[in-house]
Scaffold this motif. Structure first.
Motif, mmCIF file in Angstrom:
data_model
loop_
_atom_site.group_PDB
_atom_site.id
_atom_site.type_symbol
_atom_site.label_atom_id
_atom_site.label_comp_id
_atom_site.label_asym_id
_atom_site.label_seq_id
_atom_site.Cartn_x
_atom_site.Cartn_y
_atom_site.Cartn_z
ATOM 1 N N TRP A 250 -29.586 12.936 -49.042
ATOM 2 C CA TRP A 250 -29.070 11.592 -48.759
ATOM 3 C C TRP A 250 -28.726 11.451 -47.280
ATOM 4 O O TRP A 250 -28.986 10.407 -46.672
ATOM 5 N N ALA A 251 -28.170 12.500 -46.699
ATOM 6 C CA ALA A 251 -27.840 12.450 -45.273
ATOM 7 C C ALA A 251 -29.103 12.275 -44.442
ATOM 8 O O ALA A 251 -29.128 11.477 -43.484
ATOM 9 N N TYR A 252 -30.157 13.000 -44.789
ATOM 10 C CA TYR A 252 -31.402 12.890 -44.034
ATOM 11 C C TYR A 252 -32.033 11.523 -44.253
ATOM 12 O O TYR A 252 -32.485 10.882 -43.290
ATOM 13 N N ARG A 253 -32.077 11.059 -45.508
ATOM 14 C CA ARG A 253 -32.642 9.739 -45.798
ATOM 15 C C ARG A 253 -31.885 8.641 -45.043
ATOM 16 O O ARG A 253 -32.481 7.725 -44.489
ATOM 17 N N SER A 254 -30.563 8.745 -44.970
ATOM 18 C CA SER A 254 -29.755 7.717 -44.313
ATOM 19 C C SER A 254 -29.907 7.765 -42.798
ATOM 20 O O SER A 254 -30.079 6.730 -42.145
ATOM 21 N N GLU A 255 -29.869 8.968 -42.231
ATOM 22 C CA GLU A 255 -29.963 9.102 -40.775
ATOM 23 C C GLU A 255 -31.284 8.565 -40.245
ATOM 24 O O GLU A 255 -31.327 7.956 -39.172
ATOM 25 N N HIS A 256 -32.352 8.767 -40.998
ATOM 26 C CA HIS A 256 -33.675 8.373 -40.531
ATOM 27 C C HIS A 256 -34.182 7.093 -41.183
ATOM 28 O O HIS A 256 -35.345 6.716 -40.984
ATOM 29 N N ALA A 257 -33.316 6.418 -41.953
ATOM 30 C CA ALA A 257 -33.657 5.137 -42.580
ATOM 31 C C ALA A 257 -34.970 5.224 -43.357
ATOM 32 O O ALA A 257 -35.842 4.349 -43.260
#
Length: 449
Positions: A250-257
């Motif tokens: 989720w952190a990766y998905r959110s950071e990179h939209a």
């Protein structure tokens, strides 16, 4: 029933036949390298199309450098051709993002270099004894270099997918679906099987040694997850629901939209993708490709399933319950052919599910080899009794929880670089590779009987 593994017919070849087979395998790899680099002009060859990838001209000269180091210098005992470029083409010395700034060989010089190296390598192949050393037994070093070149060919193919501009690669369409309706899942009974190999002469160190593993009963998808199935996850808001994602995912998905598989975008009439310069609607019945481990894991959670472990994947692919043997490939022991799997860049896309009934495993699991690399839930680690060979940097330095294992190869993987035991690995964030997945789950009580 004692677990055994099938022998490789390479071990039965007479020396002359082994040399001819090896030379043909090396030549096939070089034809592909030439096609991938001749498809673009010199400017494209030297450009970095993504910081995730090297310039194509670096890959080409690196292929030659590794061939020189192992075949010309080590096996052949010949004088070095270009010792001055050893550091330039050492993948551990320079991150990919920095390679364009290096004093690399230009296109003409790189092509001349790899031709000269190949000429000397063929001479070594004719003269070297294919026994007496672990490195040369059954032509291992030559097989290792053929696999290395084909692995870089697949990397160059991924670079082609990242380049901008008109299509420059072309191939026929893969075959259509050739079977009727089949069950969407397969129950794999619990019990031991022999994982890995101790008999494949060209198997790499991380595939060794063969060892018995007990795997509990599980259910696995008959086919890889398709684009149509993945669209259902998208339309259900799967990328907007943290509950389906791991904390890191989720952190990766959110950071990179991230909102969809790489190269996809939503248009007024549905989902479209870009594939080697072609803009096209997303095909519902092809395996989804260019998804990260995190995306695969989130889809599986949404679907009420999970990703298979590496041992589960290999058991589904190799175990023959009738004999207890671990097969070389899902379909048996014969080398991959066009009817078995979508390999070798014969096509520039995954085939639809059901296109390769001849490639099914004895348990009835389809398309385990080719089409898309399949993420598993397992971290990359050595097997019990692992020994690094011929150098630690091939596998051992990557062992650990930072890397997840992928299995099965893709449409861009050559037959020499894939087996039922072959292990690939990458960071769980990677999406530019030709990666997809299938799901697994624990059986319900009524399915265990």
């Amino acid at each position: 029933m004692t677990s055994t593994e099938s022998p490789n017919p390479l071990r039965e070849l007479a020396p002359r036949d082994l040399r001819e087979h090896t030379a043909s395998t090396l030549a096939r790899a070089r034809e592909r390298s030439v096609a991938l680099t001749d498809a673009v002009d010199d400017e494209d060859l030297t450009r970095q199309h993504s910081k995730l990838m090297s310039p194509l001209v670096w890959d080409l000269a690196h292929i030659g450098s590794q061939e020189e180091l192992w075949l010309v210098r080590d096996v052949g005992g010949r004088e070095p051709l270009r010792p001055d470029i050893d550091d330039l083409y050492d993948a551990f010395q320079h991150p990919r993002a920095d390679r364009p700034s290096l004093p690399l060989l230009g296109p003409a010089e790189a092509r001349a270099y790899v031709r000269e190296v190949r000429s000397k390598a063929f001479d070594v192949l004719e003269r070297a004894p294919l026994e007496g050393r672990k490195l040369t037994e059954a032509a291992f070093a030559f097989g290792m270099i053929a696999q290395h070149e084909q692995q870089h060919d697949e990397t160059m193919l991924a670079t082609h997918q990242l380049r901008q501009g008109e299509p420059v690669l072309h191939a026929p369409e893969p075959p259509p679906r050739r079977i009727g309706n089949v069950a969407p899942e397969v129950l794999v009974p619990g019990g031991p099987f022999l994982m890995g190999t101790s008999v494949e002469p060209w198997a790499l160190d991380n595939e060794r040694p063969a060892h018995e593993v007990h795997v509990g009963a599980f259910v696995i998808d008959t086919f890889p997850v398709t684009c149509g199935q993945y669209v259902a996850f998208l339309e259900a808001g799967g990328y907007d629901e943290p509950r389906w994602w791991s904390e890191a995912g989720w952190a990766y998905r959110s950071e990179h939209a991230i909102t969809a598989p790489r190269f996809w975008r939503r248009e007024a009439d549905g989902w479209w993708r870009t594939r080697f310069g072609v803009h096209e609607p997303v095909p519902a019945d092809e395996p989804v490709v260019h998804v990260s481990f995190h995306e695969a894991e989130a889809y599986a959670a949404w679907a009420g399933k999970r990703l298979p472990t590496e041992a589960e994947w290999e058991k589904a692919a190799r175990h023959d319950p009738a004999t207890g043997r671990s097969l070389r490939y899902p379909w048996g022991d014969e080398e991959p052919a066009a009817q078995h799997a979508n390999l070798g860049q014969r096509h520039l896309r995954p085939a639809v599910t059901g296109a390769y009934p001849a490639g099914a495993s004895p348990l009835g699991v389809h398309q385990l080899i080719g089409d898309v690399w399949e993420w598993t839930s397992s971290d990359f680690a050595g097997y019990p009794g692992f020994t690094a060979f011929p150098y630690r940097e091939y596998s051992e330095v990557f062992f650990g929880p930072e890397y997840k294992v992928l299995r099965g190869g893709s449409f861009g993987t050559d037959a020499v670089a894939i087996r039922g035991t072959f292990r690939n690995w990458d960071y769980p964030i990677r999406r530019q590779i030709f990666s997809g997945f299938r799901c697994a789950r624990d059986p319900r009580p009524d399915e265990r009987a």
